[in-house]
Write a protein that holds these residues in place. Sequence first.
Motif, PDB file in Angstrom:
ATOM      1  N   ILE A 190     -49.161  22.164   4.545  1.00  0.00           N
ATOM      2  CA  ILE A 190     -48.844  23.420   5.057  1.00  0.00           C
ATOM      3  C   ILE A 190     -50.209  23.947   6.103  1.00  0.00           C
ATOM      4  N   SER A 216     -44.643  20.537   6.776  1.00  0.00           N
ATOM      5  CA  SER A 216     -43.677  20.801   6.165  1.00  0.00           C
ATOM      6  C   SER A 216     -43.632  22.481   6.566  1.00  0.00           C
ATOM      7  N   TYR A 217     -44.810  23.257   6.719  1.00  0.00           N
ATOM      8  CA  TYR A 217     -44.701  24.531   7.156  1.00  0.00           C
ATOM      9  C   TYR A 217     -45.978  24.905   7.966  1.00  0.00           C
ATOM     10  N   ALA A 224     -49.919  33.995   3.445  1.00  0.00           N
ATOM     11  CA  ALA A 224     -48.541  33.045   3.341  1.00  0.00           C
ATOM     12  C   ALA A 224     -48.768  31.634   3.149  1.00  0.00           C
ATOM     13  N   GLN A 227     -49.653  31.365  -0.842  1.00  0.00           N
ATOM     14  CA  GLN A 227     -48.616  31.531  -1.676  1.00  0.00           C
ATOM     15  C   GLN A 227     -47.701  30.436  -1.684  1.00  0.00           C
ATOM     16  N   CYS A 228     -47.517  29.595  -0.428  1.00  0.00           N
ATOM     17  CA  CYS A 228     -46.678  28.430  -0.573  1.00  0.00           C
ATOM     18  C   CYS A 228     -47.489  27.387  -1.457  1.00  0.00           C
ATOM     19  N   TYR A 231     -46.932  27.998  -5.256  1.00  0.00           N
ATOM     20  CA  TYR A 231     -45.653  27.654  -5.436  1.00  0.00           C
ATOM     21  C   TYR A 231     -45.343  26.261  -5.514  1.00  0.00           C
ATOM     22  N   LEU A 233     -45.532  23.985  -2.801  1.00  0.00           N
ATOM     23  CA  LEU A 233     -44.552  23.511  -1.538  1.00  0.00           C
ATOM     24  C   LEU A 233     -45.484  22.639  -0.693  1.00  0.00           C
TER      25      LEU A 233
END
Length: 299
Positions: A190, A216-217, A224, A227-228, A231, A233
């Motif tokens: 991320i 991925s992000y 943000a 938070q990813c 969770y 991610l």
Amino acid sequence: MELTYLQTFREIVKWGSYTRAAEQLGYAQSSVTTQIQRLEASYGAVLFERYGRTMRLTMAGEALLPYASEMLRLHAESKEVVSKQSAGALTIGTIETLAAFFLPPYLQAYRRDYPEMKVNLQPGNEPFIIEAVKEGTMDVGLILDPPLADPELHTVVVRKEELVIAAHPDHRLGGLAAAQVRDLAGESLILTEEGCTYRAMLLRALKEEGVEHQLSYEFGNLEAIKQCVVYGLGVALLPRIVVEEELRNGRLKAVPFSHPSCEFYTQLIYSRKKWMSAAFRDFIALMRGGRGEASKMHE
């Protein structure tokens, strides 16, 4: 010729639009148009040309821009010199990381000593901030970079910042004492936005060592990103100061990132041409931790 015209000229350069410049300055668009027409008449040259939806400088405009910036800078300096020097404005260019997680206590202390000073924070990435400080559109810049050496700038190294791999508490990387580039093999990454210097360092290191990974992000917002990660991610390379709260409440784990290029420092930069008022000198001293602290300054 009025300095107001030069200020309007520079705002149009900044926004690429007569309309946006008028909004920022609080003028009617017709007033902005008139000011530029008078400025062009004074110089006997066309300063802007339309390029699509934006206004672009002509060669004459390009030639005028540095002089306009210098004249406005000298005017602001002269006003401060003849005033009591405790009121005025300070424009600080900085990245989101430092604006949110480092700068507020310093601003609080500065406000206590200089309640009449107006402090304006302008966000940007490091290359943009460095150029703006050189041009004089920002008084100082606060950047997170490897040590900067530039003949046009003073650089105050405030402190070293630890970069960490932030991961979910149950992630396999959480058990490591330190994460190497090869430990990121196969990981979902991320990332911060392009222009971020520590993002560029990480991607360069992954490429040099041939480590396969998944991008991925990508976010321009640190909350943000966190938070990813919370969770599950993916994992993210971030300054430790960004995740201190999440570490305290157990929502994340942070593993120091170990790499020869991972030497990043919070640094304050300002132009060598910058006039040093008492208020400005005290801000520099505050950021250095006081006159008696062992902060390093590259002259």
